[in-house]
Design a protein around this motif. Structure first.
Motif, PDB file in Angstrom:
ATOM      1  N   ASP A  31      -0.605  -6.877  -3.037  1.00 30.71           N
ATOM      2  CA  ASP A  31      -0.108  -5.811  -2.154  1.00 30.71           C
ATOM      3  C   ASP A  31      -0.210  -4.465  -2.860  1.00 30.71           C
ATOM      4  O   ASP A  31      -0.903  -4.334  -3.850  1.00 30.71           O
ATOM      5  CB  ASP A  31       1.322  -6.108  -1.681  1.00 30.71           C
ATOM      6  CG  ASP A  31       2.338  -6.143  -2.829  1.00 30.71           C
ATOM      7  OD1 ASP A  31       2.067  -5.548  -3.887  1.00 30.71           O
ATOM      8  OD2 ASP A  31       3.399  -6.747  -2.656  1.00 30.71           O
ATOM      9  N   GLU A  32       0.481  -3.505  -2.352  1.00 34.97           N
ATOM     10  CA  GLU A  32       0.385  -2.169  -2.933  1.00 34.97           C
ATOM     11  C   GLU A  32       1.366  -1.941  -4.076  1.00 34.97           C
ATOM     12  O   GLU A  32       1.427  -0.860  -4.632  1.00 34.97           O
ATOM     13  CB  GLU A  32       0.613  -1.121  -1.842  1.00 34.97           C
ATOM     14  CG  GLU A  32      -0.470  -1.136  -0.794  1.00 34.97           C
ATOM     15  CD  GLU A  32      -0.248  -0.090   0.275  1.00 34.97           C
ATOM     16  OE1 GLU A  32       0.533   0.854   0.055  1.00 34.97           O
ATOM     17  OE2 GLU A  32      -0.865  -0.223   1.339  1.00 34.97           O
ATOM     18  N   GLY A  33       2.144  -2.939  -4.422  1.00 34.77           N
ATOM     19  CA  GLY A  33       3.151  -2.794  -5.463  1.00 34.77           C
ATOM     20  C   GLY A  33       2.607  -3.001  -6.863  1.00 34.77           C
ATOM     21  O   GLY A  33       1.399  -2.979  -7.104  1.00 34.77           O
ATOM     22  N   TRP A  34       3.539  -3.205  -7.773  1.00 34.22           N
ATOM     23  CA  TRP A  34       3.212  -3.383  -9.184  1.00 34.22           C
ATOM     24  C   TRP A  34       3.784  -4.699  -9.685  1.00 34.22           C
ATOM     25  O   TRP A  34       4.730  -5.233  -9.114  1.00 34.22           O
ATOM     26  CB  TRP A  34       3.778  -2.217  -9.997  1.00 34.22           C
ATOM     27  CG  TRP A  34       3.114  -0.921  -9.651  1.00 34.22           C
ATOM     28  CD1 TRP A  34       3.470  -0.058  -8.665  1.00 34.22           C
ATOM     29  CD2 TRP A  34       1.958  -0.374 -10.260  1.00 34.22           C
ATOM     30  NE1 TRP A  34       2.602   1.008  -8.622  1.00 34.22           N
ATOM     31  CE2 TRP A  34       1.666   0.843  -9.597  1.00 34.22           C
ATOM     32  CE3 TRP A  34       1.134  -0.769 -11.309  1.00 34.22           C
ATOM     33  CZ2 TRP A  34       0.585   1.645  -9.956  1.00 34.22           C
ATOM     34  CZ3 TRP A  34       0.064   0.041 -11.663  1.00 34.22           C
ATOM     35  CH2 TRP A  34      -0.199   1.230 -10.985  1.00 34.22           C
ATOM     36  N   ALA A  35       3.203  -5.199 -10.758  1.00 35.18           N
ATOM     37  CA  ALA A  35       3.669  -6.427 -11.395  1.00 35.18           C
ATOM     38  C   ALA A  35       3.749  -6.181 -12.901  1.00 35.18           C
ATOM     39  O   ALA A  35       3.169  -5.216 -13.409  1.00 35.18           O
ATOM     40  CB  ALA A  35       2.724  -7.583 -11.104  1.00 35.18           C
ATOM     41  N   VAL A  36       4.473  -7.053 -13.598  1.00 27.72           N
ATOM     42  CA  VAL A  36       4.524  -6.987 -15.052  1.00 27.72           C
ATOM     43  C   VAL A  36       4.120  -8.355 -15.591  1.00 27.72           C
ATOM     44  O   VAL A  36       4.534  -9.387 -15.067  1.00 27.72           O
ATOM     45  CB  VAL A  36       5.915  -6.548 -15.574  1.00 27.72           C
ATOM     46  CG1 VAL A  36       6.990  -7.555 -15.206  1.00 27.72           C
ATOM     47  CG2 VAL A  36       5.890  -6.296 -17.077  1.00 27.72           C
ATOM     48  N   ALA A  37       3.249  -8.344 -16.588  1.00 26.98           N
ATOM     49  CA  ALA A  37       2.795  -9.573 -17.230  1.00 26.98           C
ATOM     50  C   ALA A  37       3.327  -9.587 -18.659  1.00 26.98           C
ATOM     51  O   ALA A  37       3.228  -8.588 -19.368  1.00 26.98           O
ATOM     52  CB  ALA A  37       1.270  -9.637 -17.229  1.00 26.98           C
ATOM     53  N   THR A  53       9.265  -2.884 -10.454  1.00 26.79           N
ATOM     54  CA  THR A  53       9.887  -1.869  -9.621  1.00 26.79           C
ATOM     55  C   THR A  53       9.053  -0.604  -9.509  1.00 26.79           C
ATOM     56  O   THR A  53       8.460  -0.151 -10.488  1.00 26.79           O
ATOM     57  CB  THR A  53      11.272  -1.504 -10.215  1.00 26.79           C
ATOM     58  OG1 THR A  53      11.996  -2.709 -10.418  1.00 26.79           O
ATOM     59  CG2 THR A  53      12.049  -0.590  -9.315  1.00 26.79           C
ATOM     60  N   MET A  54       9.037  -0.051  -8.311  1.00 29.59           N
ATOM     61  CA  MET A  54       8.357   1.232  -8.082  1.00 29.59           C
ATOM     62  C   MET A  54       9.202   2.354  -8.682  1.00 29.59           C
ATOM     63  O   MET A  54      10.425   2.267  -8.734  1.00 29.59           O
ATOM     64  CB  MET A  54       8.194   1.496  -6.584  1.00 29.59           C
ATOM     65  CG  MET A  54       7.316   0.478  -5.885  1.00 29.59           C
ATOM     66  SD  MET A  54       5.610   0.666  -6.318  1.00 29.59           S
ATOM     67  CE  MET A  54       5.050   1.634  -4.951  1.00 29.59           C
ATOM     68  N   GLY A  55       8.530   3.413  -9.076  1.00 30.16           N
ATOM     69  CA  GLY A  55       9.228   4.576  -9.593  1.00 30.16           C
ATOM     70  C   GLY A  55       9.807   5.410  -8.463  1.00 30.16           C
ATOM     71  O   GLY A  55       9.710   5.071  -7.281  1.00 30.16           O
ATOM     72  N   ARG A  56      10.399   6.526  -8.818  1.00 31.88           N
ATOM     73  CA  ARG A  56      11.052   7.386  -7.822  1.00 31.88           C
ATOM     74  C   ARG A  56      10.087   7.946  -6.792  1.00 31.88           C
ATOM     75  O   ARG A  56      10.458   8.200  -5.659  1.00 31.88           O
ATOM     76  CB  ARG A  56      11.770   8.539  -8.530  1.00 31.88           C
ATOM     77  CG  ARG A  56      12.953   8.077  -9.320  1.00 31.88           C
ATOM     78  CD  ARG A  56      13.621   9.251  -9.996  1.00 31.88           C
ATOM     79  NE  ARG A  56      14.588   8.752 -10.967  1.00 31.88           N
ATOM     80  CZ  ARG A  56      15.769   9.266 -11.139  1.00 31.88           C
ATOM     81  NH1 ARG A  56      16.142  10.315 -10.451  1.00 31.88           N
ATOM     82  NH2 ARG A  56      16.589   8.758 -12.028  1.00 31.88           N
ATOM     83  N   ASP A  57       8.834   8.122  -7.206  1.00 28.37           N
ATOM     84  CA  ASP A  57       7.857   8.692  -6.263  1.00 28.37           C
ATOM     85  C   ASP A  57       7.329   7.655  -5.268  1.00 28.37           C
ATOM     86  O   ASP A  57       6.517   7.971  -4.410  1.00 28.37           O
ATOM     87  CB  ASP A  57       6.699   9.354  -7.017  1.00 28.37           C
ATOM     88  CG  ASP A  57       5.860   8.360  -7.816  1.00 28.37           C
ATOM     89  OD1 ASP A  57       6.133   7.141  -7.756  1.00 28.37           O
ATOM     90  OD2 ASP A  57       4.928   8.811  -8.505  1.00 28.37           O
ATOM     91  N   LYS A  62       7.812   2.089 -12.193  1.00 28.25           N
ATOM     92  CA  LYS A  62       8.892   2.552 -13.068  1.00 28.25           C
ATOM     93  C   LYS A  62       8.444   2.297 -14.507  1.00 28.25           C
ATOM     94  O   LYS A  62       7.861   1.243 -14.802  1.00 28.25           O
ATOM     95  CB  LYS A  62      10.150   1.746 -12.739  1.00 28.25           C
ATOM     96  CG  LYS A  62      11.327   2.035 -13.602  1.00 28.25           C
ATOM     97  CD  LYS A  62      12.492   1.138 -13.180  1.00 28.25           C
ATOM     98  CE  LYS A  62      13.477   1.044 -14.322  1.00 28.25           C
ATOM     99  NZ  LYS A  62      14.470   0.005 -14.099  1.00 28.25           N
ATOM    100  N   PRO A  63       8.680   3.217 -15.427  1.00 26.30           N
ATOM    101  CA  PRO A  63       8.273   2.997 -16.821  1.00 26.30           C
ATOM    102  C   PRO A  63       9.095   1.882 -17.473  1.00 26.30           C
ATOM    103  O   PRO A  63      10.256   1.679 -17.132  1.00 26.30           O
ATOM    104  CB  PRO A  63       8.547   4.332 -17.517  1.00 26.30           C
ATOM    105  CG  PRO A  63       9.041   5.270 -16.484  1.00 26.30           C
ATOM    106  CD  PRO A  63       9.260   4.529 -15.218  1.00 26.30           C
ATOM    107  N   LEU A  64       8.474   1.174 -18.387  1.00 27.52           N
ATOM    108  CA  LEU A  64       9.188   0.163 -19.159  1.00 27.52           C
ATOM    109  C   LEU A  64      10.214   0.845 -20.055  1.00 27.52           C
ATOM    110  O   LEU A  64      10.013   1.989 -20.487  1.00 27.52           O
ATOM    111  CB  LEU A  64       8.207  -0.635 -20.018  1.00 27.52           C
ATOM    112  CG  LEU A  64       7.313  -1.606 -19.270  1.00 27.52           C
ATOM    113  CD1 LEU A  64       6.115  -1.999 -20.129  1.00 27.52           C
ATOM    114  CD2 LEU A  64       8.091  -2.834 -18.860  1.00 27.52           C
TER     115      LEU A  64
END
Length: 162
Positions: A31-37, A53-57, A62-64
């Protein structure tokens, strides 16, 4: 994981490396989101991949940070531990046989060798002393009746039943 992995700590918004672990924020392909490996040092496959998690924008991840990284390390370590426990349970089986007023512990330890997997069938007395050991095929059908038959046959190598 990049081939140039080393042990030097690294703290970037999308890439953290410390204490033998690397967290890498990646674009989620589904999808359009983000993942962490999460990668354990020396491993080419991630131990854990999960949503990030998405950042504020609402566009960038969101930064680690140290708290997130420590939580990810704890979670990935638990995943590895559970996997190791499951594998151990698949490869090691134990049954008990009562004979002549004593309990015998009968175990099957599968050795998953690539070319020729095999297993060790062992019997121990109540004090833990090994009474017998035979090599059997990795596909040996380990059951209560098979363990009892092996004990009753004087620990002779059972016929192969792959």
């Amino acid at each position: 994981m990049p081939a140039d992995f080393d042990d030097a700590p690294l703290y970037e918004p999308r890439l953290w490396r410390d204490n033998g672990w690397t967290a890498q924020v990646i674009k989620n392909e589904d999808d359009e989101g983000w993942a962490v490996a999460m990668y354990k040092a020396g491993e080419s496959e991630p131990a854990l991949v999960g949503p990030w998690t998405m950042g504020r924008d609402k566009k960038n991840p969101k930064p680690l940070d140290v708290n997130a990284f420590n939580t990810l390390v704890k979670t990935a370590s638990e995943v590895i531990r559970r996997h190791e426990q499951q594998l151990h349970a698949q490869l090691n089986k134990t049954l008990y046989v009562a004979r002549d007023g004593a309990w015998l512990k009968v175990t099957l330890e599968i050795v998953p060798a690539e070319d020729d997997p095999y297993a060790w069938l062992r019997a121990h007395d109540a004090a833990g002393a090994q009474l017998a050991q035979v090599k059997v095929g990795a596909g040996f059908r380990f059951s209560q009746s098979a363990a009892e038959a092996w004990v009753d046959a004087g620990f002779e190598r059972p016929s192969t039943r792959d």
